[in-house]
Write an enzyme that holds these catalytic residues in place. Structure first.
Site: not given
Ligand code: NAD
Ligand code: TYD
Length: 330
Positions: A119, A147
């Protein structure tokens, strides 16, 4: 190709699987823990094998990866920033440890290509200009931090073991089958019901919207043509402040702006995301769906597919919604 798609029963994963089966004729096995976000209905129109299992479960992963695949594509993650603020543990477990367990199996079985879906949130917030793949990693939320951890573990498997990894960092996605905890489907379904539309803070935070099919096409470009060890940003064609997104949805659903309710801001809320995608463009990718067109298609999809969202709105989601928004929305 024969693909193992982890997290393929979620929003982006299921749209990607649909593209791969229909447009590329791939054979796909989905490995998915089936959390609240994983839905069998997302895949019910497709002939794919669904294996229920978690990417942090070494036995389940070994059994799946051991079947032999041309590539592993990992979408599996805890994905909602607000849930990461109220409970970060599951985010560490899946997004960091799960990624490592999956990489370890891919390495042992000599998988030719490992694709990590990541992301733009790993770069943090940017006031002006756009992030490139060289921008520093400065995540703000437990979601984006975990992430980032996943991405770094992926890179370490390239540098240390020579596993042929690629990382795709997408901007905010929208489209069919998105769980209604996220901004666009939440506002669309609330607008259908004449419910309040909860806008965090001043609503001037900017997101870089990417239609889910464009993201899928970008991932396919990177899967086929990306250089091992590299990162590719895949950003949407337009940026839009949240309040404008909400006003567009109000117009598309025939409502009026009295539904808007400004509520307490999210802690650590990133102000703006903007992603430069030159590197993936050089591989031949281009976003095809403009925000106005994609948003209209998305609203229409939710209008036509009440069978999909009605059970969600009456299930776990209702409890989440009441817990998260209850007091703010009275
Ligand atoms: P989602 O929440 O809709 O789906 C996540 C899927 O992963 C679900 O099917 C869930 O059951 C599964 N899953 C969760 N934990 C798992 C585990 N431990 N083992 C196996 N499966 C597990 O998410 P999404 O929006 O489709 O996002 C998919 C990926 O794309 C994520 O990695 C996310 O970080 C990334 N991403 C999302 C966006 C966005 O705007 N939604 C943008 C860029 C990148
Ligand atoms: P979200 O869909 O949660 O994605 P992300 O936080 O990963 O970008 O939120 C998109 C934007 O919309 C973000 O700036 C937060 C805002 N937002 C609201 O204003 N109200 C809401 O109820 C939600 C869910 C999000």
């Amino acid at each position: 190709m024969k693909l193992l798609v982890c997290g393929g029963a979620g929003f982006i994963g299921s749209n990607f699987v649909r593209q791969r089966v229909r447009d590329h004729g791939d054979e796909v096995v989905v490995l998915d823990k089936m959390t609240y976000a994983g839905r069998r209905e997302n895949l019910q129109d497709l002939e794919v094998e669904l294996v229920v299992g978690a990417i942090e479960d070494a036995d389940a992963v070994e059994a799946a990866v051991g079947q032999g695949f041309d590539a592993v594509v990992n979408f599996a993650a805890e994905t909602h920033v607000d849930r990461s603020i109220s409970g970060p543990e599951a985010f560490v477990e899946t997004n960091c440890r799960g990624t490592m367990v999956l990489l370890e199996a891919a390495r042992r079985h000599d998988v030719a290509r490992y694709v990590q879906i990541s992301t733009d949130e790993v770069y943090g917030s940017i006031d002006e200009g756009s992030f490139t793949e060289e921008s520093p990693l400065q995540p703000s939320s437990p979601y984006s931090a975990t992430k980032t951890g996943g991405d770094l573990i992926v890179s370490s498997y390239f540098h240390t073991y020579g596993l042929e990894t690629v990382i795709c960092r997408g901007s905010n996605n929208y489209g069919p089958y998105q769980y209604p905890e996220k901004l666009i489907p939440l506002m669309v379904l609330n607008a259908f019901h004449g419910d309040k539309l909860p806008v965090y803070g001043d609503g001037m935070q900017v997101r870089n919207w990417l239609y889910v099919e464009d993201f899928g096409r970008g991932i396919s470009h990177v899967l086929s043509h990306g250089a091992p060890g590299e990162v590719y940003n895949i950003g949407g064609p337009e940026e839009c402040p949240n309040i404008d997104v909400v006003k567009r949805i109000i117009a598309l659903t025939g409502n009026d702006e009295s539904l808007i309710e400004y509520v307490t801001d999210r802690p650590g809320h990133d102000r703006r995301y903007s992603l430069g995608s030159e590197k993936v463009r050089a591989l031949g990718w281009e976003a095809q769906v403009h925000f106005a067109e994609g948003l209209e298609k998305t609203v229409q999809w939710y209008r036509d597919n009440e069978w999909w969202w009605a059970p969600i709105r009456s299930g776990e989601y209702r409890e989440y919604y009441e817990r998260h928004y209850g007091r703010a929305l009275g």
